[in-house]
Design a protein around this motif. Structure first.
Motif, PDB file in Angstrom:
ATOM      1  N   GLY A   1      41.899  41.425  34.785  1.00  0.00           N
ATOM      2  CA  GLY A   1      40.906  40.406  34.498  1.00  0.00           C
ATOM      3  C   GLY A   1      39.941  40.753  33.388  1.00  0.00           C
ATOM      4  O   GLY A   1      38.871  40.148  33.287  1.00  0.00           O
ATOM      5  N   ILE A   2      40.301  41.690  32.548  1.00  0.00           N
ATOM      6  CA  ILE A   2      39.331  42.044  31.506  1.00  0.00           C
ATOM      7  C   ILE A   2      39.208  40.958  30.451  1.00  0.00           C
ATOM      8  O   ILE A   2      38.325  41.021  29.607  1.00  0.00           O
ATOM      9  N   MET A   3      40.093  39.974  30.507  1.00  0.00           N
ATOM     10  CA  MET A   3      39.989  38.898  29.531  1.00  0.00           C
ATOM     11  C   MET A   3      38.647  38.179  29.647  1.00  0.00           C
ATOM     12  O   MET A   3      38.107  37.680  28.664  1.00  0.00           O
ATOM     13  N   LYS A   4      38.127  38.158  30.863  1.00  0.00           N
ATOM     14  CA  LYS A   4      36.868  37.433  31.079  1.00  0.00           C
ATOM     15  C   LYS A   4      35.710  38.106  30.362  1.00  0.00           C
ATOM     16  O   LYS A   4      34.798  37.428  29.888  1.00  0.00           O
ATOM     17  N   VAL A   5      35.746  39.436  30.300  1.00  0.00           N
ATOM     18  CA  VAL A   5      34.606  40.121  29.675  1.00  0.00           C
ATOM     19  C   VAL A   5      34.868  40.462  28.213  1.00  0.00           C
ATOM     20  O   VAL A   5      33.929  40.581  27.433  1.00  0.00           O
TER      21      VAL A   5
ATOM     22  N   ILE B   1      50.466  43.303  30.110  1.00  0.00           N
ATOM     23  CA  ILE B   1      49.357  42.487  29.618  1.00  0.00           C
ATOM     24  C   ILE B   1      48.844  41.580  30.727  1.00  0.00           C
ATOM     25  O   ILE B   1      47.638  41.421  30.915  1.00  0.00           O
ATOM     26  N   GLY B   2      49.777  41.032  31.475  1.00  0.00           N
ATOM     27  CA  GLY B   2      49.372  40.149  32.557  1.00  0.00           C
ATOM     28  C   GLY B   2      48.444  40.852  33.519  1.00  0.00           C
ATOM     29  O   GLY B   2      47.346  40.367  33.818  1.00  0.00           O
ATOM     30  N   SER B   3      48.859  42.032  33.970  1.00  0.00           N
ATOM     31  CA  SER B   3      48.024  42.655  35.002  1.00  0.00           C
ATOM     32  C   SER B   3      46.762  43.273  34.418  1.00  0.00           C
ATOM     33  O   SER B   3      45.814  43.528  35.137  1.00  0.00           O
ATOM     34  N   THR B   4      46.730  43.504  33.095  1.00  0.00           N
ATOM     35  CA  THR B   4      45.494  44.006  32.518  1.00  0.00           C
ATOM     36  C   THR B   4      44.503  42.875  32.294  1.00  0.00           C
ATOM     37  O   THR B   4      43.322  43.004  32.612  1.00  0.00           O
ATOM     38  N   ALA B   5      45.001  41.787  31.757  1.00  0.00           N
ATOM     39  CA  ALA B   5      44.088  40.773  31.244  1.00  0.00           C
ATOM     40  C   ALA B   5      43.804  39.660  32.246  1.00  0.00           C
ATOM     41  O   ALA B   5      42.683  39.182  32.335  1.00  0.00           O
ATOM     42  N   MET B   6      44.817  39.264  32.980  1.00  0.00           N
ATOM     43  CA  MET B   6      44.656  38.077  33.827  1.00  0.00           C
ATOM     44  C   MET B   6      44.106  38.436  35.198  1.00  0.00           C
ATOM     45  O   MET B   6      43.903  39.582  35.526  1.00  0.00           O
TER      46      MET B   6
END
Lengths: 492, 466
Positions: free
Chosen positions: A362-366, A430-435
């Motif tokens: 979920g780092i995409m949020k920050v 990427i999915g599990s890092t960002a989403m």
């Protein structure tokens, strides 16, 4: 266009860095120097295209030849062809980006930038040399900076990795040295690449010299089974160090395999081509499958580099002009892509202090900017049209498919299969890092990319997209080189 | 009469300096603080004088000869001695018998000059002895260290043994050929004669002792460890360099009829020397023993270059010795500064040196990279030229062994670099303030390491002479 400028500017930059007084001076001198170098590299590209239009098809342009060690027939002989221009451009891009992402290094800043510029200097010189001695000199010059960069500024088991890398690359250099000496005496005491390129070295000598040179350069470019320094070295190096190692240093090997080993020793290349194909097909598949098992982002990219660089070796082994063009495209494309990938990983690591895929989420949020770049580079890596990776791999596969026999077909199919594996690991990582939801509460405080990181990312993404959308300009540079090598190989 | 002074100019200058120093010693004596700068100036004058009034020729019925190359070799040795006087200043100032040390060193240097210039086996033997015995005394100069006497004893015994072998070889040669002159010998030699081959092998064995070629290297590490730093440095650089110079003359000129025999010998000896020197160096903890084995390995490369049997071999060896003087003296110099100020001689003690002494660290790193043969240092050029010279005759296997030895040697040189730059240490060596000349000497070495390769006219110049 005087090629000496491309050596003098990094040299002056290095000296400037050494004599500067404080950290901010060091950074700005390094940045200005590398931007000026990039400017000259672009000017070189323009001048080269212009000269090609008027000058026709001389194998190299902007030659200059100065006697260096006259009794031994060693000359300081510089000149560029399309491949050199592309590689010089690539090196300048990565240098500027590397300087930018290292902006916040506080530990021994001066020494760090000095080593970085020295590393780039070696690469620039290597790509321009037309004399085997000078080429070897520039190849070896990077040993000290690589060792110190990883050993002093690296992380993890960096001292071990630095040692392993230095020794394995030195072993590669040792083989290259023997190969060069072999060529020297076989050609009647000449180190000149163009001179040897017009000679026909006897077959029984090519039989010995070709493997020496190819394996020697192959160690630099992670030829299976000599790839073991890559994961350790890349993952322990500081961000800019990894960018250089994977983006540039590995390309030195590919360039050498093609321009030195294959071009100078056509009979040897024909003789060993199938071995090259087997080894590179193994590297492609092995690299892709090992990458699937990695949990550390840097290790992931290191192993996927082995797989991607395998493509460019495969292209050399195929011995068709199209496949070789693809191989060179892949070198440039992978250089940009992997440098960007390591830059992004470095940015993420600087903030989250972890590189483990499982600990992020979920780092995409920050960090929307950084994550977007991560997406771009991931999609390029799996060969999505519109990015450079697609162009390179497509050209390569078309070239490989020109062979109609079962052996080449099977190798090509196996290599293509790896793209599916790549898609699996890239999308999963990427999915599990960002989403998903933010895994770690602490991450919500983190800031997005700073100006220097954005600039570095734009630069490299620009390169990737430029190749992906309009590959003709790069193809125009590289295709004549492939044709020349194929002409010497006496094939299609 | 005029020739007598001009041709032997280098010898005269050194003799004069020896007399000046003796004069001071016998007189009221002077304090070290005054004596050392004086000696440094005298040696600088000696070095500069080497470039003037040079003339080729011979004296005493070809017993003594001098050529452009020989003058250059003497200048290289002079440079080395001058650098020693600069680099080990900290040790010299503490020494109780400074003047004697230099008198001994210069006597040995005089012996080496005569040895390089000799044109006859007799004068060659005499000057070789003159070049050896004072060095043994120098090795014994740490008077309160037991190891020092032990090392000196070892050296005296082994060099006496090797001199005996040499004399035996010479007498066999004389017996079978009836001449001692370098110019006459080649015409009398017969490569098929068993007794002459035996004489030749005895002859070479003596050289192998002096150069510490494996299997005649056993004295080296102990003597280096016991000797004071300047003594060890003199032994490893100047003494080896001079013996390499005369060996190449002897092989190329005198024993040319036995070319195939000595080629085979050199190949075997150089492989043994490289491999064993390298593998023993891997395990050393003491910096002097480390440098001893590393210098053994370097000799293996010198022999490789020598095996070419043409002008490229001569050039490569002379060039390499020049580079080696800069690199090895810098390494010894830094080690000596640390040992003299802190009493620490182990590689472990160098951990974290960079935090406190960045200048010394960079110089040490530069020296070690040069010894390892990594560009942009001159060591790279030196090694490359040796391999290029030797490669003309060598098989691929031989060159591959040599090249792989470069990798092994890189491993142990990096071990020291790692200790200096990367390993953490709670109590690193404190910041050291050296005598000013040490810094100056290290800067000369550093400049030499960085420039001797890039300035290609140095190589061209040596080649033109050889």
């Amino acid at each position: 266009m005087n090629l000496i400028f491309l050596l003098v500017i990094p040299l002056l930059t290095a000296i400037g860095v050494l004599v500067s007084r404080n950290k901010s001076q060091v950074r700005w001198i390094a940045l200005v120097g590398s931007v000026v170098q990039l400017g000259f590299a672009v000017a070189l590209l323009m001048a080269f295209r212009e000269a090609r239009l008027t000058d026709g098809m001389a194998p190299v342009l902007f030659e200059q030849n100065h006697a260096l060690f006259e009794p031994l027939h060693i000359h300081f002989h510089l000149g560029v062809d399309g491949l050199s221009v592309a590689m010089i451009l690539l090196t300048s891009f990565v240098l500027v980006a590397g300087v930018l992402v290292s902006w916040n290094i506080e530990k021994m800043t001066k020494e760090f930038y000095f080593q970085l510029v020295l590393l780039a200097l070696g690469a620039f010189g290597f790509f321009m040399s037309l004399d085997l001695f000078v080429l070897f000199f520039f190849l070896e010059i990077s040993v000290i900076p690589k060792y110190l960069l990883i050993g002093i500024w690296g992380s993890g088991k960096n001292v071990y990795s630095a040692n392993k890398l230095a020794l394995m690359l030195m072993a590669g250099s040792a083989l290259i040295l023997v190969g060069i000496l072999g060529l020297y005496f076989a050609s009647g005491r000449s180190f000149d690449i163009l001179t040897i390129g017009n000679l026909n070295i006897p077959g029984h000598l090519q039989h010995i010299i070709f493997p020496l040179l190819f394996v020697g350069f192959g160690i630099f470019t992670a030829l299976f089974p000599f790839h073991t320094w890559v994961p350790d070295g890349h993952s322990s190096a500081p961000t800019a160090g990894s960018m250089f190692l994977a983006g540039i240093s590995m390309k030195l090997g590919g360039y050498g395999c093609l321009r030195i080993a294959t071009f100078l020793l056509p009979l040897g290349a024909r003789e060993y081509a199938n071995w090259i194909i087997i080894l590179s097909a193994i590297a492609i598949l092995y690299g892709a499958f090992v990458t699937m098992m990695q949990k550390d982002l840097k290790y992931m990219n290191a192993y996927s580099s082995i797989s991607h660089v395998g493509f460019s070796l495969l292209g050399i082994g195929m011995l068709t002009a199209t496949a070789m063009t693809g191989s060179m495209l892949q070198m440039v494309s992978h250089g940009l892509m992997t440098a960007l990938f390591f830059a992004v990983i470095g940015m993420i690591y600087d903030r989250t202090h972890t590189r483990m895929v499982g600990e992020m989420g979920g780092i995409m949020k920050v960090m929307p900017f950084i994550t977007t770049i991560l997406f771009i580079v991931g999609l390029c890596s799996l060969g999505l049209p519109g990015f450079s990776g697609f162009v390179a791999e497509m050209t390569l596969f078309i070239g490989s498919w020109q062979h109609t026999d079962a052996f080449h077909r099977i190798a090509t199919v196996m290599a293509t299969l790896s793209i599916v594996v790549t898609a699996v690991y890239i999308l999963r990582a990427i999915g599990s890092t960002a989403m998903g939801p933010l895994k770690n509460e602490k991450f919500s405080e983190l800031k997005d990319a700073a100006w220097n990181e954005k600039l570095a990312a734009f630069l490299l993404v620009g390169g990737i997209v430029a190749i992906g959308v309009a590959p003709e300009w790069l193809n125009d540079l590289l295709r004549p080189v492939a044709d020349l090598i194929m002409k010497r190989l006496g094939g299609n | 009469m005029n020739d007598f002074f001009i041709l032997m100019k280098s010898e005269w200058v050194v003799t004069l300096i020896i007399f000046v120093l003796l004069f001071f010693k016998i007189g009221r004596g002077i304090r070290n603080e005054v004596a050392l700068p004086l000696i440094q100036i005298l040696l600088l004058v000696n070095f500069i004088a080497g470039f003037f009034f040079n003339q080729a020729g011979h004296l005493f019925g070809n017993m003594f000869e001098t050529t452009g190359l020989i003058i250059l070799e003497k200048n290289i040795l002079n440079l080395g001695v001058y650098l020693i006087s600069l680099l080990f200043a900290d040790w010299f100032l503490k020494s109780r018998n400074l003047l004697e040390f230099f008198i001994l060193m210069l006597s040995a240097l005089l012996g080496m000059f005569l040895m390089i210039s000799s044109g006859n086996l007799l004068i060659f033997y005499l000057s070789l002895e003159l070049a050896t015995i004072p060095v043994a005394a120098m090795a014994n100069f740490d008077l309160d260290k037991k190891q020092s006497s032990e090392g000196a004893m070892k050296m005296i015994l082994s060099s006496a043994f090797s001199s005996g072998i040499l004399l035996f070889g010479i007498s066999l040669l004389y017996g079978t050929t009836g001449t001692l002159s370098f110019a006459q010998l080649p015409h009398q030699l017969d490569s098929g004669s068993a007794i002459q081959i035996m004489a030749f092998i005895f002859f070479i064995a003596a050289f192998a002792f002096k150069l510490s070629v494996v299997p005649f290297h056993l004295w080296t590490a102990d003597v280096y460890e016991g000797a004071p730093f300047p003594g060890a440095a003199f032994l490893s650089v100047i003494s080896k360099g001079s013996v390499a110079f005369i060996l190449i003359t002897v092989l190329y000129k005198v024993f040319q009829p036995m070319g195939d025999l000595w080629y085979l010998l050199l190949v075997i000896l150089s492989i043994l020397t490289m491999v064993i020197g390298n593998f023993f160096a891997l395990r050393q903890q003491n910096i002097k023993r480390f440098l001893a084995f590393s210098s053994i390995a370097q000799v293996g490369f010198i022999l490789l270059g020598m095996s070419s049997n043409d002008g490229f071999g001569v050039t490569a060896v002379v060039y390499f010795v020049l580079v080696y003087i800069f690199s090895n003296l810098a390494a010894f110099g830094v080690a000596s500064v640390i040992a003299t100020h802190t009493g620490k001689e182990n590689i472990e003690d160098f951990k974290g040196l960079y935090q406190t002494n960045p200048f010394l660290s960079w110089m040490l790193a530069l020296a070690l990279f040069s010894l390892a043969g990594i560009p942009p240092t001159a060591g790279f050029f030196g090694k490359f030229f040796l391999l290029t010279a030797g490669g003309a005759r060598a098989s691929y296997g031989y060159i591959i062994i040599a090249a792989l030895n470069l990798v092994v040697s890189l491993y142990y040189y990096l071990k020291v670099v790692r200790a200096v730059f990367m390993d953490k240490n709670e109590h690193p060596v404190p910041k050291i303030r050296t005598y000013p000349s040490v810094k100056f000497g290290l800067l000369i070495c550093g400049a030499g390491i960085l420039l001797a390769g890039v300035l290609s006219w140095i190589y061209d110049y040596i080649h033109a002479l050889s």
